[in-house]
Write a protein that holds these residues in place. Structure first.
Motif, PDB file in Angstrom:
ATOM      1  N   SER A  85       0.770  -1.339  -0.049  1.00 33.56           N
ATOM      2  CA  SER A  85      -0.025  -0.092  -0.011  1.00 33.56           C
ATOM      3  C   SER A  85       0.899   1.243   0.211  1.00 33.56           C
ATOM      4  N   VAL A  86       1.955   1.150   0.180  1.00 31.73           N
ATOM      5  CA  VAL A  86       2.914   2.310   0.127  1.00 31.73           C
ATOM      6  C   VAL A  86       4.220   2.240  -1.232  1.00 31.73           C
ATOM      7  N   LEU A  87       4.073   3.373  -1.884  1.00 25.04           N
ATOM      8  CA  LEU A  87       5.062   3.609  -2.759  1.00 25.04           C
ATOM      9  C   LEU A  87       6.123   4.778  -2.471  1.00 25.04           C
ATOM     10  N   GLU A  88       7.291   4.288  -2.651  1.00 30.76           N
ATOM     11  CA  GLU A  88       8.467   5.501  -2.561  1.00 30.76           C
ATOM     12  C   GLU A  88       8.799   6.077  -3.658  1.00 30.76           C
ATOM     13  N   LEU A  89       9.240   7.329  -3.733  1.00 28.44           N
ATOM     14  CA  LEU A  89       9.627   8.195  -4.972  1.00 28.44           C
ATOM     15  C   LEU A  89      11.128   7.954  -4.693  1.00 28.44           C
ATOM     16  N   ARG A  90      11.880   7.043  -5.510  1.00 28.49           N
ATOM     17  CA  ARG A  90      13.235   6.740  -4.974  1.00 28.49           C
ATOM     18  C   ARG A  90      14.128   7.822  -5.825  1.00 28.49           C
ATOM     19  N   ARG A  91      13.747   8.501  -6.827  1.00 26.51           N
ATOM     20  CA  ARG A  91      14.504   9.450  -7.569  1.00 26.51           C
ATOM     21  C   ARG A  91      13.521  10.265  -8.543  1.00 26.51           C
ATOM     22  N   LEU A  92      13.891  11.408  -8.230  1.00 25.74           N
ATOM     23  CA  LEU A  92      13.344  12.567  -9.074  1.00 25.74           C
ATOM     24  C   LEU A  92      14.499  13.165  -9.742  1.00 25.74           C
ATOM     25  N   ALA A  93      14.696  13.565 -10.961  1.00 20.43           N
ATOM     26  CA  ALA A  93      15.739  14.235 -11.761  1.00 20.43           C
ATOM     27  C   ALA A  93      14.977  14.853 -12.462  1.00 20.43           C
ATOM     28  N   ILE A  94      15.595  16.247 -12.688  1.00 16.79           N
ATOM     29  CA  ILE A  94      15.044  17.337 -13.336  1.00 16.79           C
ATOM     30  C   ILE A  94      16.176  17.875 -14.356  1.00 16.79           C
ATOM     31  N   LYS A 109       0.775  15.561 -10.934  1.00 12.82           N
ATOM     32  CA  LYS A 109       0.338  14.490 -12.231  1.00 12.82           C
ATOM     33  C   LYS A 109       0.738  13.157 -11.912  1.00 12.82           C
ATOM     34  N   MET A 110       1.936  12.883 -11.302  1.00 12.83           N
ATOM     35  CA  MET A 110       2.198  11.558 -10.898  1.00 12.83           C
ATOM     36  C   MET A 110       1.336  10.737  -9.834  1.00 12.83           C
ATOM     37  N   ILE A 111       0.951  11.645  -8.982  1.00 12.59           N
ATOM     38  CA  ILE A 111      -0.015  11.155  -8.008  1.00 12.59           C
ATOM     39  C   ILE A 111      -1.178  10.758  -8.592  1.00 12.59           C
ATOM     40  N   LYS A 112      -1.984  11.555  -9.466  1.00  8.72           N
ATOM     41  CA  LYS A 112      -3.445  11.194 -10.072  1.00  8.72           C
ATOM     42  C   LYS A 112      -3.069   9.899 -10.976  1.00  8.72           C
ATOM     43  N   ASP A 113      -1.924   9.750 -11.812  1.00  6.17           N
ATOM     44  CA  ASP A 113      -1.542   8.473 -12.559  1.00  6.17           C
ATOM     45  C   ASP A 113      -1.395   7.428 -11.738  1.00  6.17           C
ATOM     46  N   ILE A 121      -2.598   1.528  -3.618  1.00  6.65           N
ATOM     47  CA  ILE A 121      -1.577   2.422  -2.946  1.00  6.65           C
ATOM     48  C   ILE A 121      -2.203   3.288  -2.157  1.00  6.65           C
ATOM     49  N   THR A 122      -1.857   3.545  -1.098  1.00 12.16           N
ATOM     50  CA  THR A 122      -2.691   4.598  -0.286  1.00 12.16           C
ATOM     51  C   THR A 122      -1.752   5.600   0.510  1.00 12.16           C
ATOM     52  N   ARG A 123      -0.451   5.606   0.126  1.00 11.23           N
ATOM     53  CA  ARG A 123       0.669   6.464   0.853  1.00 11.23           C
ATOM     54  C   ARG A 123       1.827   6.401   0.160  1.00 11.23           C
ATOM     55  N   LEU A 124       2.287   7.698  -0.173  1.00  8.44           N
ATOM     56  CA  LEU A 124       3.566   7.770  -1.042  1.00  8.44           C
ATOM     57  C   LEU A 124       4.301   8.287   0.067  1.00  8.44           C
ATOM     58  N   ILE A 125       5.764   7.946  -0.124  1.00 10.79           N
ATOM     59  CA  ILE A 125       6.972   8.643   0.846  1.00 10.79           C
ATOM     60  C   ILE A 125       7.965   8.834  -0.160  1.00 10.79           C
ATOM     61  N   SER A 126       9.024   9.697   0.515  1.00 15.05           N
ATOM     62  CA  SER A 126       9.942  10.187  -0.416  1.00 15.05           C
ATOM     63  C   SER A 126      11.002  10.726   0.694  1.00 15.05           C
ATOM     64  N   TYR A 127      12.381  10.470   0.282  1.00 18.66           N
ATOM     65  CA  TYR A 127      13.430  11.142   1.404  1.00 18.66           C
ATOM     66  C   TYR A 127      14.392  12.356   0.663  1.00 18.66           C
ATOM     67  N   GLN A 128      14.368  13.342   1.539  1.00 17.60           N
ATOM     68  CA  GLN A 128      15.006  14.366   0.945  1.00 17.60           C
ATOM     69  C   GLN A 128      16.571  14.514   1.381  1.00 17.60           C
ATOM     70  N   TYR A 174       2.714  11.414   1.701  1.00 14.34           N
ATOM     71  CA  TYR A 174       1.624  12.108   1.201  1.00 14.34           C
ATOM     72  C   TYR A 174       0.441  11.010   1.214  1.00 14.34           C
ATOM     73  N   ASP A 175      -0.630  11.098   2.129  1.00 11.19           N
ATOM     74  CA  ASP A 175      -1.802  10.071   2.178  1.00 11.19           C
ATOM     75  C   ASP A 175      -2.598  10.539   0.761  1.00 11.19           C
ATOM     76  N   LEU A 176      -2.712   9.414   0.079  1.00 12.06           N
ATOM     77  CA  LEU A 176      -3.756   9.681  -1.042  1.00 12.06           C
ATOM     78  C   LEU A 176      -5.172   9.657  -0.574  1.00 12.06           C
ATOM     79  N   PRO A 177      -5.817  10.561  -1.056  1.00 14.79           N
ATOM     80  CA  PRO A 177      -7.179  10.663  -0.783  1.00 14.79           C
ATOM     81  C   PRO A 177      -8.111   9.473  -1.159  1.00 14.79           C
ATOM     82  N   HIS A 178      -8.902   8.924  -0.286  1.00 12.05           N
ATOM     83  CA  HIS A 178      -9.700   7.695  -0.729  1.00 12.05           C
ATOM     84  C   HIS A 178     -10.602   7.954  -1.819  1.00 12.05           C
TER      85      HIS A 178
END
Length: 182
Positions: A85-94, A109-113, A121-128, A174-178
């Motif tokens: 139920s959790v997805l991690e943003l492992r990399r974001l490269a711009i 946009k990615m959250i919606k997709d 998936i109900t929660r997203l995580i990322s490490y800064q 980020y908790d995804l809205p139900h």
């Protein structure tokens, strides 16, 4: 790497706004290649470190047949999270050629997709990385600062590659809205 194949040095227009970008799903292999070109701290990630996860998805943004950013999501590395139920943003490269606010626009946009393609998936995580980033994109996208994670080595159980960063990290969530079925 075949920079020409990736469209990195192709002459063309650059977008003036992130709204001109198109978000597309890409392979883990292409995501790894684009990440290697643009990521500020963690350029190395092998495609097998993405695809061997239960859940994964990779994105890029395009404009005028050129790539401007890449993102790699997978089941969490930290196994104390529920990998279903959790997805991690492992990399974001711009790319430096990307317009301002590309990262925050892309998160939205990615959250919606993700909600459409992986509805469990109900929660997203990322490490800064605290050495080089301030968390502006997460703050702007309404993510929650959950904790600071102190650096510790992964080399205790077996020999591994040299770490790409030894900085402390801030975990954002980020908790995804139900979404009810209508």
């Amino acid at each position: 790497m075949q920079e020409i194949e990736l469209g990195l040095f192709r002459q063309g227009l650059s977008p003036g706004s992130p709204k001109q970008l198109e978000l597309v799903s890409i392979s883990a292999d292409l995501g790894s290649k684009l990440n290697a070109v643009w990521h500020s701290r963690l350029p190395d990630i092998h495609p097998s470190n993405i695809t061997r996860n239960r859940n994964y998805i990779c994105f890029a943004t395009m404009f005028d047949w050129r790539y401007f950013s890449a993102a790699i999501w997978s089941s969490p590395v930290n196994q104390s999270f529920d990998i279903d139920s959790v997805l991690e943003l492992r990399r974001l490269a711009i790319s430096p050629e990307s317009p301002r606010f590309t990262a925050t626009w892309m998160l939205s946009k990615m959250i919606k997709d993700i909600q459409k393609k992986i509805p469990k998936i109900t929660r997203l995580i990322s490490y800064q990385d605290t050495d080089v980033h301030t968390g502006t994109i997460y703050k702007a996208a309404n993510w929650k600062n959950m904790s600071t994670v102190k650096y510790r080595t992964w080399n205790e159980s077996r020999e591994r590659n040299k770490p790409q960063s030894t900085a402390d990290k801030i975990r954002w969530e980020y908790d995804l809205p139900h979404r009810s079925k209508i």
